[in-house]
Motif scaffolding. Structure first.
Motif, PDB file in Angstrom:
ATOM      1  N   PHE A 275     138.256  53.578   7.839  1.00 20.75           N
ATOM      2  CA  PHE A 275     136.933  53.007   7.625  1.00 20.75           C
ATOM      3  C   PHE A 275     136.421  52.388   8.924  1.00 20.75           C
ATOM      4  CE2 PHE A 275     137.529  51.775   2.832  1.00 20.75           C
ATOM      5  CZ  PHE A 275     137.587  53.112   2.498  1.00 20.75           C
ATOM      6  N   GLY A 276     135.312  52.883   9.401  1.00 23.38           N
ATOM      7  CA  GLY A 276     134.696  52.234  10.550  1.00 23.38           C
ATOM      8  C   GLY A 276     133.800  51.101  10.069  1.00 23.38           C
TER       9      GLY A 276
ATOM     10  N   GLY B  49     136.969  67.625  11.213  1.00 26.55           N
ATOM     11  CA  GLY B  49     137.143  66.591  12.238  1.00 26.55           C
ATOM     12  C   GLY B  49     136.521  65.288  11.777  1.00 26.55           C
ATOM     13  N   ALA B  50     136.800  64.919  10.537  1.00 28.17           N
ATOM     14  CA  ALA B  50     136.119  63.778   9.905  1.00 28.17           C
ATOM     15  C   ALA B  50     136.093  62.565  10.832  1.00 28.17           C
ATOM     16  CB  ALA B  50     136.773  63.439   8.571  1.00 28.17           C
ATOM     17  N   PHE B  51     137.247  62.263  11.429  1.00 21.73           N
ATOM     18  CA  PHE B  51     137.233  61.182  12.429  1.00 21.73           C
ATOM     19  C   PHE B  51     137.644  61.708  13.807  1.00 21.73           C
ATOM     20  CE2 PHE B  51     141.845  60.299  12.574  1.00 21.73           C
ATOM     21  CZ  PHE B  51     142.272  60.890  11.386  1.00 21.73           C
ATOM     22  N   GLY B  52     138.595  62.671  13.816  1.00 20.09           N
ATOM     23  CA  GLY B  52     139.217  63.069  15.080  1.00 20.09           C
ATOM     24  C   GLY B  52     138.300  63.796  16.043  1.00 20.09           C
ATOM     25  N   LEU B  53     137.214  64.378  15.529  1.00 18.47           N
ATOM     26  CA  LEU B  53     136.339  65.138  16.436  1.00 18.47           C
ATOM     27  C   LEU B  53     135.745  64.238  17.524  1.00 18.47           C
ATOM     28  CD1 LEU B  53     135.607  68.101  16.653  1.00 18.47           C
ATOM     29  CD2 LEU B  53     133.562  67.672  15.288  1.00 18.47           C
TER      30      LEU B  53
ATOM     31  N   GLY C 296     129.828  60.114  10.529  1.00 16.86           N
ATOM     32  CA  GLY C 296     129.349  58.975  11.310  1.00 16.86           C
ATOM     33  C   GLY C 296     130.021  57.705  10.804  1.00 16.86           C
ATOM     34  N   HIS C 297     130.250  57.662   9.486  1.00 16.84           N
ATOM     35  CA  HIS C 297     130.716  56.401   8.888  1.00 16.84           C
ATOM     36  C   HIS C 297     132.183  56.077   9.168  1.00 16.84           C
ATOM     37  CE1 HIS C 297     130.911  59.082   5.039  1.00 16.84           C
ATOM     38  NE2 HIS C 297     132.129  59.021   5.513  1.00 16.84           N
ATOM     39  N   LYS C 298     132.861  56.956   9.850  1.00 19.31           N
ATOM     40  CA  LYS C 298     134.233  56.614  10.241  1.00 19.31           C
ATOM     41  C   LYS C 298     134.198  56.104  11.683  1.00 19.31           C
ATOM     42  CE  LYS C 298     136.903  59.258   6.922  1.00 19.31           C
ATOM     43  NZ  LYS C 298     135.856  59.915   6.098  1.00 19.31           N
ATOM     44  N   TRP C 299     134.467  56.999  12.620  1.00 21.55           N
ATOM     45  CA  TRP C 299     134.721  56.486  13.967  1.00 21.55           C
ATOM     46  C   TRP C 299     133.463  56.185  14.783  1.00 21.55           C
ATOM     47  CZ3 TRP C 299     139.142  58.754  17.499  1.00 21.55           C
ATOM     48  CH2 TRP C 299     139.790  57.683  18.102  1.00 21.55           C
TER      49      TRP C 299
ATOM     50  N   SER D  30     137.325  50.009  13.968  1.00 25.61           N
ATOM     51  CA  SER D  30     136.149  49.149  13.918  1.00 25.61           C
ATOM     52  C   SER D  30     135.763  48.657  15.304  1.00 25.61           C
ATOM     53  CB  SER D  30     136.443  47.933  13.031  1.00 25.61           C
ATOM     54  OG  SER D  30     135.475  46.924  13.258  1.00 25.61           O
ATOM     55  N   PHE D  31     134.485  48.768  15.631  1.00 30.49           N
ATOM     56  CA  PHE D  31     134.015  48.273  16.936  1.00 30.49           C
ATOM     57  C   PHE D  31     134.264  46.782  17.065  1.00 30.49           C
ATOM     58  CE2 PHE D  31     130.501  46.845  14.422  1.00 30.49           C
ATOM     59  CZ  PHE D  31     129.974  45.756  15.111  1.00 30.49           C
TER      60      PHE D  31
END
Ligand SMILES: Cc1ncc(COP(=O)(O)O)c(C=O)c1O
Length: 449
Positions: A78-79, A255-259, A284-287, A427-428
């Protein structure tokens, strides 16, 4: 209360929530969970005051939220929500556009087109690709796989849109043994029987072994992964892509997050040759840390996606590049706007730095936990740390203690038949000080739980 006063109340509540996001418990306590009973009211006949409705939402809802928008949440992938992306979302909620096409929303259409170009640019994917902003990697993956099937059938002279699947040439699907569950979901919705899907064996990192890849041909959809959900590993695209190209198979990359590793020069070796695929999904909502729910279906052949997704009607005709003709939704929110805002404000360097920072933080966590006697089960090539305690029971105990602590939260998993827990740094807001708190918490609990 008039409309603006009500919106001001909502903004005040949202600001107060955001002000406390870094100190909120990572997971709600039992009192907050018990108070959710307060929502159990009968539907009133005459309605209830608007301001009280917002007050109730805040009083009962906010304390029972999971602080996944905060710095101490390491669950799933979760980002958080970048302020600029959340702000753009707020503005576009006021617009309340039906972002189907340039006719229904010229502003949304223009912004999403630009967002799509930037997504292709930063991910270094073919510039001719279509970018469809859908709700999730699940929905976007489904769209890409539907396009893949229709296109492979079309190449065989079969018109899937007119003639459906009865009597159609068989389309073979090859996926990784460790493919994400939502790929299975998409395949089952599309009517690919699970028992007929060929599972490619993987190595100890969860990557497809190219030498053991089932035979590919021009009726094959091959689904690869950029970011295995436990280990964060990548299928070896550089070895697999030539095989797929020679066979004329369609390659889809989850590539849900890894892309987003593509955005970081340091992590680029992981994604080598990923741009040679036919379609890709990412969130977008992940990483990227944009709000839920915003994802992208990216298709090298825009016509292939537009053919299966077209929803033109006599009263609603738009271009093939209109979002309603690329996504599952007809009426839709402009999910590309927060993505545009995030990319505009971070720029290439900002995204690269966030991704790199999370990777370095993950490596640091792994090193510190290993030194404290935990078993690290993955190589930490990305932002995922897969950990085990001294025994299966200890692993479960550690997980339970962390989840009850409120200090941090992460989830459990199973890896190679044993329990594990998964720390995902996405998370940023997570700064090095938060990482040190996480390490302190785990070291205090210890590998024996
Ligand atoms: C590798 C992978 N693929 C697909 C998905 C599904 O993404 P979404 O939740 O956006 O549907 C996830 C979600 O965790 C994931 O990690």
């Amino acid at each position: 209360m008039n409309e603006l006063e009500l919106l001001e109340q909502a903004d005040t509540l949202a600001r107060a929530y955001t002000r406390q996001i870094s100190t909120r418990p990572a997971f709600p306590d039992t009192a907050a969970l018990a108070a959710l009973k307060g929502f159990d009211e009968p539907l009133s006949d005459k309605g209830q005051p608007e301001n009280e409705t917002l007050t109730l939402l805040n009083q009962l809802g906010s304390p029972a939220t999971v602080a996944s928008n905060g710095p101490n949440y390491y669950g799933y992938v979760f980002g958080a929500s970048l302020p600029v992306a959340a702000g753009a979302e707020r503005v576009s909620l006021a617009w309340d556009q039906c972002a189907s096409s340039a006719e229904t929303s010229p502003a949304a259409d223009a912004i999403e087109r630009k967002a799509g170009q930037w997504v292709l640019d930063i991910l270094d994917l073919p510039p001719e690709s279509a970018v469809a902003f859908g709700t999730s990697a699940t929905a976007c993956g489904l769209s890409c796989l539907a396009a893949a099937r229709a296109e492979l059938l079309a190449r065989k002279g079969w018109d899937y849109l007119q003639d459906g699947l009865m009597g159609a040439p068989e389309i073979k699907v090859v996926i990784s043994e460790t493919a994400h569950i939502t790929i299975r979901k998409a395949l089952q919705i599309l009517g690919f029987g699970w028992a007929r899907v060929l599972k490619a064996p993987v190595d100890t990192h969860g990557r497809i072994i190219p030498e053991q890849l089932p035979a590919l041909d021009d009726s094959t959809i091959l689904i690869l992964q950029a970011g295995e959900v436990n280990t964060g590993e990548f299928d070896p695209f550089a070895q697999i892509m030539p095989l797929a190209e020679a066979a004329k198979a369609w390659v889809h990359v989850d590539g849900a997050f890894g892309l987003w590793a593509q955005a970081s020069p340091e992590l680029r070796p992981l994604t080598k040759a990923v741009e040679r695929a036919d379609s890709w999904t990412t969130d977008g909502h992940k990483w990227l840390n944009t709000p839920y729910d915003g994802a992208m279906a990216i298709c090298r052949n825009p016509a292939a996606l537009a053919r299966v997704m077209n929803s033109d009607a006599a009263y609603s005709i738009a271009s093939a590049a209109a979002q309603k003709n690329l996504t599952l939704e007809f009426s839709r929110r402009a999910r590309g706007i927060p993505i545009w805002a995030a990319l505009r404000s971070l720029g290439r360097d900002g995204v690269a730095q966030m991704v790199r920072r999370h990777h370095h933080q993950a490596k640091h966590v792994a090193k510190a936990l290993e030194a404290a006697g935990f078993e690290i089960l993955n190589r930490v090539v990305l932002n995922q740390v897969l950990v085990r305690g001294a025994s299966p029971v200890a692993t479960q105990n550690i997980l339970a203690q962390v989840q009850a602590s409120g200090i941090a939260w992460f989830g459990g998993s199973t890896w190679q038949s044993g329990p594990a827990f998964r720390i995902s740094i996405s998370s940023f807001r997570t700064q090095d000080s938060h990482i040190e708190n996480l390490i302190d918490l785990l070291v205090k609990i210890g590998p024996n739980g």
